[in-house]
Write a protein that holds these residues in place. Structure first.
Motif, short mmCIF file in Angstrom:
data_model
loop_
_atom_site.label_atom_id
_atom_site.label_comp_id
_atom_site.label_asym_id
_atom_site.label_seq_id
_atom_site.Cartn_x
_atom_site.Cartn_y
_atom_site.Cartn_z
N ASN A 17 0.84 -1.18 0.00
CA ASN A 17 0.00 0.00 0.00
C ASN A 17 0.89 1.24 0.00
O ASN A 17 1.80 1.36 0.83
CB ASN A 17 -0.90 -0.04 1.24
N TYR A 18 0.62 2.17 -0.92
CA TYR A 18 1.46 3.36 -1.08
C TYR A 18 1.47 4.20 0.18
O TYR A 18 2.52 4.68 0.62
CB TYR A 18 0.92 4.16 -2.27
N GLU A 19 0.26 4.41 0.78
CA GLU A 19 0.19 5.23 1.98
C GLU A 19 0.96 4.59 3.14
O GLU A 19 1.64 5.27 3.90
CB GLU A 19 -1.27 5.48 2.38
N ARG A 20 0.82 3.27 3.30
CA ARG A 20 1.51 2.60 4.39
C ARG A 20 3.02 2.62 4.19
O ARG A 20 3.79 2.70 5.16
CB ARG A 20 1.02 1.16 4.54
N PHE A 21 3.47 2.58 2.95
CA PHE A 21 4.91 2.67 2.70
C PHE A 21 5.45 4.01 3.17
O PHE A 21 6.49 4.08 3.85
CB PHE A 21 5.23 2.46 1.22
N HIS A 22 4.74 5.08 2.84
CA HIS A 22 5.20 6.41 3.26
C HIS A 22 5.10 6.57 4.78
O HIS A 22 5.97 7.21 5.41
CB HIS A 22 4.43 7.49 2.52
N MET A 23 4.06 6.02 5.38
CA MET A 23 3.97 6.04 6.84
C MET A 23 5.16 5.31 7.44
O MET A 23 5.76 5.78 8.42
CB MET A 23 2.67 5.35 7.30
N MET A 24 5.54 4.19 6.85
CA MET A 24 6.64 3.39 7.37
C MET A 24 7.95 4.17 7.35
O MET A 24 8.66 4.22 8.37
CB MET A 24 6.79 2.11 6.54
#
Length: 306
Positions: A17-24
């Motif tokens: 998931n793109y959003e979860r990658f950036h959150m990570m």
């Protein structure tokens, strides 16, 4: 020394998931890690044609790609050829984003349905193990040409579980081209002593190690807490990753003894936490792992020193 963390805590396999990658990457930077290990295809799928954009994203967060990871199928020539081609593509991409380490293990056995260790081990001849060592050397050479170091990762469900088989493969590898990345939790899962394993192989543990913890001795198999157990699904790793692989320092691995052996040998590479799943919030879980490494083991990463 540099401290890394894997992707799976935020992005379990199949939940990209793109959003979860950036959150990570935001949260890893805030917690104070030096880098991220990318063992899943997500990064290549999104940024495979634009490595400069990905490197810029990581640089903005002050993070490095600590390593990437692949499996190689040694048992059939056509499968080995496909594995080598895939490894080359990964090295070509990740070397462009500043990644210095390439981890390799054995793909086929642990992914097989109806996996049976005795049957798997009986399929390898001495000639195949010698040839497997040659493949590892060739990949190590290819990595070296791209500014990367290849290290072999120890994983359950492969011939690593059988020391007499692994030792024949290991003897066929070039110590200069192929180093060792022990996963101390995986070693414990295979009912080997991670302290003695690290002691035995410390001369080739020079660049990278996985600090993975596991509960095996202090609780019955599958028990999360008294009175609650996961169902037996006939997949030891499935149960362990969902219930018994645990934040660094909370399980049964003797990290203090392992750390002393490494430091006495002059190790100054990457210590990366490889935590597949957690019942906790991903950021809190990563912070707990780092707190243990910092405070209980006295290891401070480069980012924190700055």
């Amino acid at each position: 020394m540099k401290l890394g963390f894997g992707m799976a805590t935020w992005m379990p396999y199949g939940t990209y998931n793109y959003e979860r990658f950036h959150m990570m990457i935001d949260e890893l930077a805030l917690v104070g890690y030096d880098g991220l290990e990318s063992a899943q295809p997500y990064v290549m799928n999104v940024w495979g044609r634009k490595p400069a954009e990905f490197k810029k994203l990581m640089d903005m967060h002050g993070l490095e790609l600590s390593a990437t990871y692949t499996g190689v199928d040694f048992r059939a020539p056509e499968a080995t050829k496909a594995s080598i081609d895939s490894a080359h593509r990964l090295m070509d991409f990740y070397s462009q984003v500043g990644c210095k380490h390439f981890l390799m293990d054995i793909r086929n056995e642990k992914e097989s349905q109806g996996y049976n260790l005795d049957h798997v081990m009986s399929t390898y001849t001495d000639k195949q193990l010698e040839e497997a060592g040659g493949v590892a050397n060739a990949l190590g050479r290819y990595a070296r040409e791209r500014g990367m170091q290849l290290s072999f990762h120890t994983h359950w469900g492969t011939f690593f579980e059988m020391p007499e088989v692994f030792d024949k493969f290991w003897a066929a590898t070039d110590p200069d081209l192929v180093r060792l990345c022990p996963d101390v939790g995986q070693i414990q899962l295979c009912h080997q002593d991670p302290v003695e394993y690290v002691r035995k192989h410390v001369s080739r543990i020079t660049h990278y190690i996985h600090y993975k913890d596991i509960v095996m001795k202090s609780r019955p198999k599958g028990e999360l807490w008294p009175g609650y157990s996961l169902p037996n699904n006939d997949g030891g790793y499935g149960i362990d990753s969902a219930g018994r692989f645990i934040e660094t320092g909370r399980g049964d691995v003797d990290f203090k003894s392992i750390t002393k052996i490494l430091l006495d040998s002059g190790f100054d590479g990457w210590i990366t936490t490889d935590l597949d799943l957690t019942a906790n919030n991903a950021r809190l879980s990563a912070a707990a792992c780092k707190d243990y490494v910092n405070k209980a083991l006295g290891i401070i990463g480069d980012r924190d020193k700055k």
